[in-house]
Design an enzyme around this catalytic site. Structure first.
Site, PDB file in Angstrom:
ATOM      1  N   HIS A   1       0.690  -1.132   0.319  1.00 56.00           N
ATOM      2  CA  HIS A   1       0.041   0.045  -0.025  1.00 56.00           C
ATOM      3  C   HIS A   1       0.808   1.397   0.011  1.00 56.00           C
ATOM      4  CE1 HIS A   1      -3.254   2.786   1.082  1.00 56.00           C
ATOM      5  NE2 HIS A   1      -3.985   1.800   0.672  1.00 56.00           N
TER       6      HIS A   1
ATOM      7  N   ASP B   1      -7.901  -5.352  -0.070  1.00 56.46           N
ATOM      8  CA  ASP B   1      -8.452  -6.202  -1.381  1.00 56.46           C
ATOM      9  C   ASP B   1      -8.205  -7.633  -1.200  1.00 56.46           C
ATOM     10  OD1 ASP B   1      -7.612  -3.446  -3.238  1.00 56.46           O
ATOM     11  OD2 ASP B   1      -9.545  -4.243  -3.014  1.00 56.46           O
TER      12      ASP B   1
HETATM   13  C1  SDX Z   1      -6.304  -0.107  -3.106  1.00 56.32           C
HETATM   14  O1  SDX Z   1      -4.431   4.583  -2.127  1.00 56.32           O
HETATM   15  C2  SDX Z   1      -5.367   3.909  -1.392  1.00 56.32           C
HETATM   16  O2  SDX Z   1      -5.596   4.094  -0.400  1.00 56.32           O
HETATM   17  C3  SDX Z   1      -6.106   2.593  -2.417  1.00 56.32           C
HETATM   18  C4  SDX Z   1      -7.019   1.803  -1.528  1.00 56.32           C
HETATM   19  C5  SDX Z   1      -8.262   2.576  -1.454  1.00 56.32           C
HETATM   20  O3  SDX Z   1      -9.014   2.035  -0.563  1.00 56.32           O
HETATM   21  O4  SDX Z   1      -8.664   3.529  -2.140  1.00 56.32           O
HETATM   22  O5  SDX Z   1      -6.425   1.284  -0.360  1.00 56.32           O
HETATM   23  C6  SDX Z   1      -7.461   0.669  -2.651  1.00 56.32           C
HETATM   24  O6  SDX Z   1      -6.135   0.273  -4.252  1.00 56.32           O
HETATM   25  C7  SDX Z   1      -5.272  -1.008  -2.183  1.00 56.32           C
HETATM   26  C8  SDX Z   1      -4.181  -1.410  -3.220  1.00 56.32           C
HETATM   27  C9  SDX Z   1      -4.666  -2.467  -4.360  1.00 56.32           C
HETATM   28  N1  SDX Z   1      -3.555  -2.935  -5.241  1.00 56.32           N
HETATM   29  C10 SDX Z   1      -2.561  -4.108  -5.051  1.00 56.32           C
HETATM   30  O7  SDX Z   1      -2.986  -4.707  -4.342  1.00 56.32           O
HETATM   31  C11 SDX Z   1      -1.986  -4.175  -6.329  1.00 56.32           C
HETATM   32  C12 SDX Z   1      -0.540  -5.011  -5.645  1.00 56.32           C
HETATM   33  N2  SDX Z   1       0.099  -3.729  -4.903  1.00 56.32           N
HETATM   34  C13 SDX Z   1       1.188  -3.236  -5.644  1.00 56.32           C
HETATM   35  O8  SDX Z   1       1.019  -3.008  -6.737  1.00 56.32           O
HETATM   36  C14 SDX Z   1       1.382  -1.941  -4.695  1.00 56.32           C
HETATM   37  O9  SDX Z   1       1.696  -2.286  -3.377  1.00 56.32           O
HETATM   38  C15 SDX Z   1       0.574  -0.562  -4.715  1.00 56.32           C
HETATM   39  C16 SDX Z   1       0.140  -0.183  -6.166  1.00 56.32           C
HETATM   40  C17 SDX Z   1      -0.486  -0.830  -3.708  1.00 56.32           C
HETATM   41  C18 SDX Z   1       1.434   0.574  -4.108  1.00 56.32           C
HETATM   42  O10 SDX Z   1       2.409   0.980  -5.025  1.00 56.32           O
HETATM   43  P1  SDX Z   1       3.387   2.183  -4.599  1.00 56.32           P
HETATM   44  O11 SDX Z   1       3.227   2.689  -3.459  1.00 56.32           O
HETATM   45  O12 SDX Z   1       3.792   2.707  -5.799  1.00 56.32           O
HETATM   46  O13 SDX Z   1       4.827   0.996  -4.336  1.00 56.32           O
HETATM   47  P2  SDX Z   1       6.003   0.783  -5.188  1.00 56.32           P
HETATM   48  O14 SDX Z   1       5.275  -0.133  -6.508  1.00 56.32           O
HETATM   49  O15 SDX Z   1       6.806   1.775  -5.538  1.00 56.32           O
HETATM   50  O16 SDX Z   1       6.666  -0.746  -4.512  1.00 56.32           O
HETATM   51  C19 SDX Z   1       7.662  -0.129  -3.538  1.00 56.32           C
HETATM   52  C20 SDX Z   1       8.584  -1.460  -3.421  1.00 56.32           C
HETATM   53  C21 SDX Z   1       8.913  -2.144  -4.934  1.00 56.32           C
HETATM   54  O17 SDX Z   1      10.163  -2.642  -4.510  1.00 56.32           O
HETATM   55  P3  SDX Z   1      11.698  -1.865  -4.975  1.00 56.32           P
HETATM   56  O18 SDX Z   1      11.806  -1.634  -6.236  1.00 56.32           O
HETATM   57  O19 SDX Z   1      11.393  -0.574  -3.918  1.00 56.32           O
HETATM   58  O20 SDX Z   1      12.534  -3.000  -4.442  1.00 56.32           O
HETATM   59  O21 SDX Z   1       7.568  -2.452  -3.050  1.00 56.32           O
HETATM   60  C22 SDX Z   1       7.528  -3.455  -4.037  1.00 56.32           C
HETATM   61  C23 SDX Z   1       7.891  -2.940  -5.328  1.00 56.32           C
HETATM   62  O22 SDX Z   1       8.406  -3.802  -6.181  1.00 56.32           O
HETATM   63  N3  SDX Z   1       6.194  -4.043  -4.027  1.00 56.32           N
HETATM   64  C24 SDX Z   1       5.880  -5.063  -4.208  1.00 56.32           C
HETATM   65  C25 SDX Z   1       4.375  -5.312  -3.889  1.00 56.32           C
HETATM   66  N4  SDX Z   1       4.052  -4.021  -3.793  1.00 56.32           N
HETATM   67  C26 SDX Z   1       5.102  -3.119  -3.705  1.00 56.32           C
HETATM   68  N5  SDX Z   1       6.331  -6.398  -4.356  1.00 56.32           N
HETATM   69  C27 SDX Z   1       5.599  -7.503  -4.627  1.00 56.32           C
HETATM   70  N6  SDX Z   1       4.200  -7.546  -4.190  1.00 56.32           N
HETATM   71  C28 SDX Z   1       3.541  -6.452  -4.288  1.00 56.32           C
HETATM   72  N7  SDX Z   1       2.309  -6.374  -4.263  1.00 56.32           N
END
Ligand code: SDX
Length: 426
Positions: free
Chosen positions: A304, A361
């Site tokens: 998140h 989710d």
């Molecule tokens: C919702 O914003 C809100 O409030 C949203 C929400 C709401 O109520 O409106 O809460 C609803 O959208 C919840 C999120 C649902 N999405 C997912 O579950 C999809 C999977 N999660 C990710 O794609 C990610 O965690 C996000 C999109 C939720 C957040 O992305 P960010 O903040 O841009 O983080 P990032 O992509 O920059 O990741 C930071 C690091 C990275 O690694 P590094 O390059 O720093 O080494 O964390 C890793 C990412 O690769 N990472 C993950 C991961 N999520 C982040 N690695 C593996 N699996 C994951 N799910």
């Protein structure tokens, strides 16, 4: 003494005020940055940028706190109903019994949609995704209910139209997609019971309203009702800042929510769990794939932008899974896989170091499956829940005397000035 920050640029020192929120959050007010320094900021994904001041929802990502108008989500999930929470978000305070009764009567009175809208549904290809249909139909609502939104009464009526008719449209879309007769809303049913009845009642097997399922749906929608400046809420605010009608702004919010990184994750989680089940439950392999930078796969329902600990909504959802499944006297193998996946990930250094925990989710789809909601409607369920939050945020933005049209700047990195070359000389 008001705090400020200093920026030293080209041997000149500039001071900018620090604003402090009611929960102690601090931000640099850079509204005069470009005028004073010629500089703009650059913040892809707006991870460090506040778009507004708001009194609707407070989140603390480090502590896993979520409050609507100051009330902790745990108390609303335990004591409130979705209509009452919607009223709280939109009007800023919990309603009296009289106010809530009036609100519920208004929602029931406006629960029908114009019969001509059914023709729209019949012209979508059968395999159309319900989120694409919903975004289009909400925009179309404006053509059938063209009230302006100048005075409070008109805005309140549009709000009621949206809260009630989006729920009806969603159930209609499901029935028509299955070639079944549309079930109309009933005046004697509550908001959530009406939705379930419109979705599942049919002449062969009349739907039996189960209080526990209705309660679970109330909690499900309460947990989704608002979440400060997330992607879809920001879309509603940005589109609304051009002073377009509320239906169009909400339609943009629905489109933004559809994405698998945002509200579409609840459908993606179930598809991921289903794949794991189909491929021999190899949870360890899935966790390894999620860590592999060369693999685009991510653990859906994990991570998140704000929460760096367990999403408080996921905690409530997880408890609700067991309760709903035992009440319906059923089990779901995908829940067992989800729990094993959580256990494995939360004990893995990569997830610990990246502060990756289950978000709203991760478990929500298990509850929807138990209720009988089809997977491709999971994000529609999120949208119905998020509607009061979008509306509250839109109202707050249009009422804000400092609100201006949203128009971010950029840093250009393209070609320098280039002469046009006639086609025969290229
Ligand atoms: C919702 O914003 C809100 O409030 C949203 C929400 C709401 O109520 O409106 O809460 C609803 O959208 C919840 C999120 C649902 N999405 C997912 O579950 C999809 C999977 N999660 C990710 O794609 C990610 O965690 C996000 C999109 C939720 C957040 O992305 P960010 O903040 O841009 O983080 P990032 O992509 O920059 O990741 C930071 C690091 C990275 O690694 P590094 O390059 O720093 O080494 O964390 C890793 C990412 O690769 N990472 C993950 C991961 N999520 C982040 N690695 C593996 N699996 C994951 N799910």
């Amino acid at each position: 003494m008001a705090e400020h920050v200093k920026i030293i640029f080209e041997d000149k020192t500039y001071k900018f005020p620090v604003v402090v929120g009611s929960e102690g959050e601090r931000a640099i007010d850079i509204s005069k940055l470009r005028r004073n320094t010629g500089l703009v900021t650059l913040d892809p994904g707006f991870a460090n940028t506040g778009s507004c001041s708001s009194s609707i929802t407070f989140m603390n990502g480090e502590k896993g706190i979520l409050r609507y108008r100051g009330i902790p989500i745990e108390q609303l999930a335990e004591h409130s109903t979705f209509p009452e929470t919607a009223y709280l978000l939109i009007n800023g305070a919990l309603p009296t019994r009289k106010e809530l009764n009036h609100f519920s009567v208004m929602l029931n009175d406006q629960s029908l949609v114009h019969e001509d809208m059914r023709i729209f549904f019949q012209n979508f290809p059968r395999h159309s995704h319900p989120m694409g249909i919903l975004s289009s139909m909400v925009n179309a609502l404006r053509s059938f209910y063209p009230e302006r939104h100048i005075i409070e009464e008109e805005i309140n009526l549009i709000v009621i139209h949206l809260l009630s008719k989006v729920r009806t449209l969603s159930a209609m879309s499901y029935k028509i997609s299955r070639g079944h007769r549309v079930v109309y809303p009933r005046h004697d049913f509550s908001y959530c019971a009406n939705f379930l009845n419109m979705m599942f009642d049919n002449p062969v097997k009349p739907y039996q309203i189960d209080k526990e399922v209705v309660d679970a749906l109330n909690v499900f929608w309460i947990l989704h009702a608002d979440h400060e400046q997330n992607c879809s809420t920001s879309a509603v605010r940005v589109v609304g800042s051009g002073r377009v009608n509320l239906y169009a702004a909400i339609s943009a919010g629905i489109a933004a929510l559809w994405g698998p990184l945002h509200g579409g994750a609840n459908q993606a989680v179930i598809e991921m769990l289903y794949d794991i089940a189909k491929n021999g439950n190899n949870v360890a392999r899935v966790v390894e794939r999620a860590k592999d930078k060369k693999d685009p796969f991510r653990l859906m329902g994990f991570g998140h932008r704000v929460y760096k600990t367990y999403d408080p909504r996921a905690k409530i959802m997880k408890k609700m899974c067991d309760k709903v499944l035992s009440k319906l006297n059923t089990s779901d193998p995908l829940l067992d896989i989800a729990k094993e996946l959580e256990e494995t990930a939360l004990n893995d250094n990569y997830f610990i170091e990246h502060n990756l925990y289950p978000n709203v989710d991760f478990y929500s789809g298990i509850i929807l499956r138990a209720i009988g909601i089809p997977t491709n409607m999971f994000t529609v369920m999120f949208a119905i829940g998020r509607l009061p939050g979008w509306i509250a945020q839109w109202k707050e933005s249009v009422d804000d005397p400092n609100w201006r049209i949203s128009r971010p700047r950029q840093i250009y990195i393209g070609s320098p000035e280039t002469k046009y070359i006639p086609i025969d000389e290229r």
